[in-house]
Design a protein around this motif. Structure first.
Motif, PDB file in Angstrom:
ATOM      1  N   THR A  35       0.834  -1.197   0.000  1.00 26.69           N
ATOM      2  CA  THR A  35       0.000   0.000   0.000  1.00 26.69           C
ATOM      3  C   THR A  35       0.875   1.256   0.000  1.00 26.69           C
ATOM      4  O   THR A  35       2.052   1.199   0.397  1.00 26.69           O
ATOM      5  CB  THR A  35      -0.961   0.033   1.215  1.00 26.69           C
ATOM      6  N   ALA A  50      -8.735   1.217   2.190  1.00 27.65           N
ATOM      7  CA  ALA A  50      -9.294   2.088   3.231  1.00 27.65           C
ATOM      8  C   ALA A  50     -10.808   1.885   3.341  1.00 27.65           C
ATOM      9  O   ALA A  50     -11.367   1.877   4.444  1.00 27.65           O
ATOM     10  CB  ALA A  50      -8.969   3.545   2.923  1.00 27.65           C
ATOM     11  N   PRO A  91       0.918   0.789   8.919  1.00 25.98           N
ATOM     12  CA  PRO A  91       0.358   0.532  10.250  1.00 25.98           C
ATOM     13  C   PRO A  91      -0.522  -0.722  10.318  1.00 25.98           C
ATOM     14  O   PRO A  91      -0.546  -1.379  11.363  1.00 25.98           O
ATOM     15  CB  PRO A  91      -0.454   1.793  10.538  1.00 25.98           C
ATOM     16  N   ILE A  92      -1.227  -1.071   9.225  1.00 24.35           N
ATOM     17  CA  ILE A  92      -2.074  -2.274   9.285  1.00 24.35           C
ATOM     18  C   ILE A  92      -1.214  -3.536   9.347  1.00 24.35           C
ATOM     19  O   ILE A  92      -1.448  -4.416  10.168  1.00 24.35           O
ATOM     20  CB  ILE A  92      -3.050  -2.309   8.076  1.00 24.35           C
TER      21      ILE A  92
END
Lengths: 200, 200
Positions: free
Chosen positions: B64, B94, B72-73
């Motif tokens: 991403t 998102a 962060p994911i």
């Protein structure tokens, strides 16, 4: 948000969504586009924005938004400086320039008077206008504010100040009437009244 | 243009008008606003844009858009990495995150395949996806591309590559059917067919 989570992308998206006319969805699409397809445009935009904001000021003579001491229109030697066209904003000045109908000089107000918000003639630059009218021996001042309540009030206030401080100057307003390309049927009564009375 | 003539303002307005969704008029209004009322926002925007563009890259794991090595994911320890949801863009990722319906991991393609433009699976990051499926012993790949011609083609191509290189992985598609809040009357025939056949 482009990535829902990357803090820099989230912050950038939020800043874009604060711009007038852009909501969170369009800001998000814009940021995704800038970060993938248009990185060069993004960098040019960032630099141009920073450069322009850091240099922005107002023309010493006509008060328009400008990054130099004197704006290019005031710098032109062939403009007739004995006439001043007073407008509400630099955008209004640009619109009149685009019409190629005016060869005099300009004075750009900082908005309009608004007694309810405590904005009086001194807040929108009228003192600077009067000083120029007197020092440059101006013959005519064209009040080119809009025919809205605030625009009319602004024109009225400037006219009274000029009558007091520079009584010999001729004060005019832009004519009121039909718009080009708009049918009589769709013109509002106040404008039609003005068009009938101002017929020639 | 704000001032018709100041070169920096003209350049800034032109750059803004190149952004998707903004025309010359709205760019001009935006610039006038940024240079008068919102100089702080303009400077923050310029800095955030430059900072983000200079750091932008792709997450080492899910591909991403990201300004860090790992997004962060992917950095969250509680996401199920045995399932990968394959999406066309970071915005699609998102959108799925916002639905709070998925706890697995993602893989973000760089767009969609387009044989007419010579964009094949290798151009959109399928090799990186396959490498991850094999090295991380993934059980299921959810192909969450759109039900458009290009999206379907992309899903089909990825499915064939996976069948060849990782035959044991289960490959699924997002279900097709009625949208929430949309009436049956206004649903297109292809979607209705899918909704009838997929009834349960």
């Amino acid at each position: 948000m482009v990535s829902g989570t990357d803090p820099r992308i989230a912050n950038l998206t939020e800043l874009f969504s604060e711009l007038p006319g852009l909501g969170p969805r369009s800001a998000s699409r814009l940021v995704a586009d800038l970060l993938t397809e248009h990185k060069d445009l993004a960098l040019s935009l960032a630099r141009s924005l920073e450069d322009t904001v850091s240099r922005i000021g107002r023309c010493r003579s006509c008060n328009t938004l400008c990054t130099q001491d004197i704006c290019p229109i005031c710098a032109k030697p062939d403009r007739d400086r004995s006439i001043i066209c007073v407008v509400e904003s630099s955008s209004d000045m640009a619109a009149i320039e685009e019409s190629v109908s005016y060869t005099g000089s300009y004075f750009v107000l900082v908005g309009r008077v608004n007694p309810l918000k405590g904005v009086g003639p001194e807040d929108i630059g009228v003192d600077k206008l009067v000083a120029r009218v007197i020092s440059e021996k101006v013959c005519e001042v064209v009040l080119a504010t809009s025919y809205t309540a605030e625009g009319e009030m602004t024109a009225h206030m400037i006219a009274s100040v000029l009558k007091r401080k520079a009584p010999s100057v001729r004060v005019t307003r832009l004519s009121k009437g039909l718009s080009a390309g708009v049918e009589v049927e769709y013109t509002d009564p106040a404008t039609l009244t003005a068009a009938v009375l101002g017929r020639r």
